[in-house]
Scaffold this motif. Structure first.
Motif, mmCIF file in Angstrom:
data_model
loop_
_atom_site.group_PDB
_atom_site.id
_atom_site.type_symbol
_atom_site.label_atom_id
_atom_site.label_comp_id
_atom_site.label_asym_id
_atom_site.label_seq_id
_atom_site.Cartn_x
_atom_site.Cartn_y
_atom_site.Cartn_z
ATOM 1 N N ASP A 97 0.789 -1.240 0.000
ATOM 2 C CA ASP A 97 0.000 0.000 0.000
ATOM 3 C C ASP A 97 0.820 1.288 0.000
ATOM 4 O O ASP A 97 0.268 2.369 0.140
ATOM 5 N N GLY A 99 2.385 2.314 -2.542
ATOM 6 C CA GLY A 99 2.233 2.934 -3.857
ATOM 7 C C GLY A 99 3.103 2.375 -4.967
ATOM 8 O O GLY A 99 3.317 3.037 -5.980
ATOM 9 N N LYS A 199 3.660 9.705 -1.939
ATOM 10 C CA LYS A 199 2.444 10.301 -1.350
ATOM 11 C C LYS A 199 2.715 11.655 -0.715
ATOM 12 O O LYS A 199 2.091 12.004 0.298
ATOM 13 N N ASP A 201 1.817 14.319 -1.753
ATOM 14 C CA ASP A 201 0.644 15.189 -1.935
ATOM 15 C C ASP A 201 -0.242 15.204 -0.695
ATOM 16 O O ASP A 201 -1.064 16.080 -0.510
ATOM 17 N N SER A 234 4.958 11.962 -5.897
ATOM 18 C CA SER A 234 3.578 11.565 -5.715
ATOM 19 C C SER A 234 3.176 10.795 -6.956
ATOM 20 O O SER A 234 3.136 11.356 -8.050
ATOM 21 N N LYS A 236 0.349 9.577 -7.396
ATOM 22 C CA LYS A 236 -1.026 9.978 -7.701
ATOM 23 C C LYS A 236 -1.054 11.279 -8.499
ATOM 24 O O LYS A 236 -1.742 11.368 -9.510
HETATM 25 P P1 GDP Z 1 1.212 -1.122 -3.423
HETATM 26 O O1 GDP Z 1 0.542 -2.107 -2.514
HETATM 27 O O2 GDP Z 1 2.528 -0.668 -2.861
HETATM 28 O O3 GDP Z 1 1.317 -1.546 -4.848
HETATM 29 O O4 GDP Z 1 0.310 0.209 -3.375
HETATM 30 P P2 GDP Z 1 -0.718 0.775 -4.453
HETATM 31 O O5 GDP Z 1 0.007 1.309 -5.616
HETATM 32 O O6 GDP Z 1 -1.764 -0.228 -4.681
HETATM 33 O O7 GDP Z 1 -1.277 2.010 -3.657
HETATM 34 C C1 GDP Z 1 -1.987 1.855 -2.437
HETATM 35 C C2 GDP Z 1 -2.954 2.981 -2.259
HETATM 36 O O8 GDP Z 1 -2.253 4.227 -2.125
HETATM 37 C C3 GDP Z 1 -3.881 3.148 -3.442
HETATM 38 O O9 GDP Z 1 -5.164 3.472 -2.961
HETATM 39 C C4 GDP Z 1 -3.284 4.296 -4.217
HETATM 40 O O10 GDP Z 1 -4.244 5.024 -4.954
HETATM 41 C C5 GDP Z 1 -2.697 5.148 -3.104
HETATM 42 N N1 GDP Z 1 -1.545 5.940 -3.555
HETATM 43 C C6 GDP Z 1 -0.456 5.499 -4.228
HETATM 44 N N2 GDP Z 1 0.377 6.514 -4.470
HETATM 45 C C7 GDP Z 1 -0.172 7.612 -3.954
HETATM 46 C C8 GDP Z 1 0.225 8.987 -3.879
HETATM 47 O O11 GDP Z 1 1.260 9.425 -4.375
HETATM 48 N N3 GDP Z 1 -0.619 9.839 -3.203
HETATM 49 C C9 GDP Z 1 -1.782 9.420 -2.647
HETATM 50 N N4 GDP Z 1 -2.520 10.319 -2.021
HETATM 51 N N5 GDP Z 1 -2.186 8.147 -2.705
HETATM 52 C C10 GDP Z 1 -1.405 7.255 -3.348
#
Ligand code: GDP
Length: 493
Positions: A97, A99, A199, A201, A234, A236
């Motif tokens: 989670d 990212g 993240k 942001d 970020s 996102k």
């Molecule tokens: P993973 O388990 O590391 O692959 O994580 P994910 O890419 O599935 O991201 C987990 C959650 O964090 C998701 O709901 C994404 O939308 C959110 N997320 C990922 N990167 C960012 C970011 O830069 N900013 C924000 N606010 N949320 C993010």
């Protein structure tokens, strides 16, 4: 590895029946033709006063290739003049989670905006992006399977897939257990790390804190006088992605000499593979050295064939693929496993011969492994023997609520001091081959809640001897795991 008692008896010049008898007296019931595991061979060796040296599958494969006059890996005789610069190959790692997936997606799509032909990228397991550094057009190859699962699977097979690891740490969450695990994996593999503080942001993001935390693990930011590049990003908002790419290139330039002989016959690794309904076995390979051409005779793990066609991540046909280039290969006889190597050989006949030998070995090794891999019942048995234990679990559920509920309930099980329960990964969706790979690498059991296996996950689990337990009711899952932890589980037949 994966030898039968008959093979072993022949090697040491005794008759198999006496080995069967000897094992029986030691409490093991094995037939002469059955494959036995390494421990059993070592045990026999001790009894017979032999030193049994267990040859790793990697060594065994090297020997096999040598018998065909093939060397996998860099050729020491390569002329300096034949070496050309190749792009770094990057794996994205980090805590769940934080990212990783989002970052890989963002990097992929940001590059499309930069005007790549074809437009829409497809998920083939790896992709290449362009970036400009000091006026030069530079390329970077990303392994597009988030998490350190792929990395782990490849390392477990003794192959090094990546030159650089991008460690993703969410700035609102900081360093977490899997962050540490990932950085340890990278360090153990001697792979330089670039930290992506993600993240940023978010209002609660605290990138300074992340820097402080990682310093404690020996990753000291450049701005603090260390030699690790940290980039605040970020995924996102697609912030600072270009800076991250630049940091990767600079880190590669500073600490790695990435060159390969593009002129020789191609070799590399399988990144992922599956059976396509229309196209048959399809494998994404990473060329590590040499150049792969359409029409080449190739052996990939236990699969062989002639490269019928190659596609890039945009679905464009490729006629050739040079060092660090990922390419989807069509024309194999079977589906190879992630992390297995591929080699271009002289002709189809040689490819088939190597493939057949490998397949026979895999089959034998699988049988031997089956007997050693842990099941919940084994876990209970070793608990009863008083061996202190750690039970690793991977949780998969239909919705995130169920996974969380399961994990919460597991956390509440009172297991005492001797036992620890560790959830090493969790996720929503079907049980995938990646889950099975991770389970195999970490000796974990997979708990599926209202989900089914996907693709070849079951087949792979069988092959790797990984236990998958399915549940539709949470309390039942909890009850069984609790029972196992307390050593009371009744074996199921
Ligand atoms: P993973 O388990 O590391 O692959 O994580 P994910 O890419 O599935 O991201 C987990 C959650 O964090 C998701 O709901 C994404 O939308 C959110 N997320 C990922 N990167 C960012 C970011 O830069 N900013 C924000 N606010 N949320 C993010």
């Amino acid at each position: 590895r994966g030898a039968s008692l008959t093979d072993f008896a022949e090697k040491i010049g005794v008759d198999a029946a006496s080995l069967v008898q000897m094992l029986f007296s030691l409490g093991e019931m094995v037939t002469a033709t059955e494959s036995v595991n390494d421990e059993t061979l070592e045990l026999l060796g001790e009894e017979l006063n032999y030193v049994v040296q267990v040859v790793s599958p990697e060594d065994e494969d090297r020997e096999l290739l040598e018998s065909f006059d093939i060397e996998f890996g860099d050729d020491e005789d390569t002329d300096e003049a034949d070496l050309v610069a190749r792009p770094p190959v990057v794996t994205v790692m980090g805590h769940v989670d934080h990212g990783k997936t989002k970052l890989l997606d963002a990097l992929r799509s940001a590059n499309v905006v930069a005007g790549e032909a074809g437009g829409i990228t497809q998920h083939i397991g790896a992709y290449q992006v362009h970036t400009e550094v000091d006026g030069d057009d530079r390329r970077i190859t990303f392994i597009d399977t988030p998490g350190h699962e792929a990395f782990t699977a490849m390392r477990a097979r003794g192959s090094q897939s990546s030159d650089i690891a991008v460690l993703v740490v969410a700035a609102d969450d900081g360093v977490m257990p899997q962050t540490v695990e990932a950085l340890n994996h990278a360090k153990a593999a001697g792979v330089p790390i670039v930290v992506a503080v993600n993240k940023i942001d978010k209002p609660e993001a605290d990138p300074t804190k992340v820097r402080g935390q990682l310093t404690e693990y020996g990753l000291v930011p450049e701005e603090y006088g260390g030699d690790t590049m940290f980039v605040d990003v970020s995924a996102k908002s697609e912030l600072n992605l270009d800076k991250l790419l630049e940091a990767i290139v600079l880190t590669a330039d500073a600490s790695l000499d990435l060159r390969a002989d593009a002129g020789r016959e191609a070799q590399g690794l399988v990144i992922e593979a599956h059976l396509d309904r229309g196209r048959g076995p399809v494998a994404t390979v990473l060329v590590q050295r040499g150049t792969l051409h359409v029409g080449d005779s190739i052996v990939a793990g236990p699969a062989h064939g002639r490269v019928r066609a190659m596609l890039d991540e945009y679905g464009n046909e490729l006629s050739e693929a040079g060092p660090s280039r990922p390419a989807m290969v069509l024309g194999l006889s079977a589906v190879p496993g992630a992390g297995q190597n591929f080699i271009v050989v002289e002709d189809d006949r040689m490819a088939r011969q190597i493939a057949e030998k490998r397949e026979a070995r895999e089959r034998a090794a699988m049988q031997a492994k089956r007997r050693v891999r842990r099941t919940l019942e084994d876990f209970m048995a070793s608990m009863e023997k008083g061996e202190s234990q750690e039970l690793n679990l991977i949780l998969k559920g239909d919705v995130s609520g169920s996974v969380e509920a399961l994990e919460d309930a597991l956390a509440k099980i009172d297991v005492g001091d001797e036992v620890s329960l560790r959830v090493i990964d969790r996720g929503v969706g079907a049980i995938t081959e990646t889950n099975v790979d991770l389970a195999a690498a970490s000796d974990a059991i997979i708990i599926g809640f209202n989900v089914r296996p996907q693709g070849k996950a079951t087949e792979l689990a069988d092959r790797e001897g990984v236990e998958i337990r399915y549940y539709t009711v949470i309390y039942q899952a909890i009850e069984e795991i609790e029972a196992a932890l307390k050593g009371m589980l009744k074996p199921e037949f």
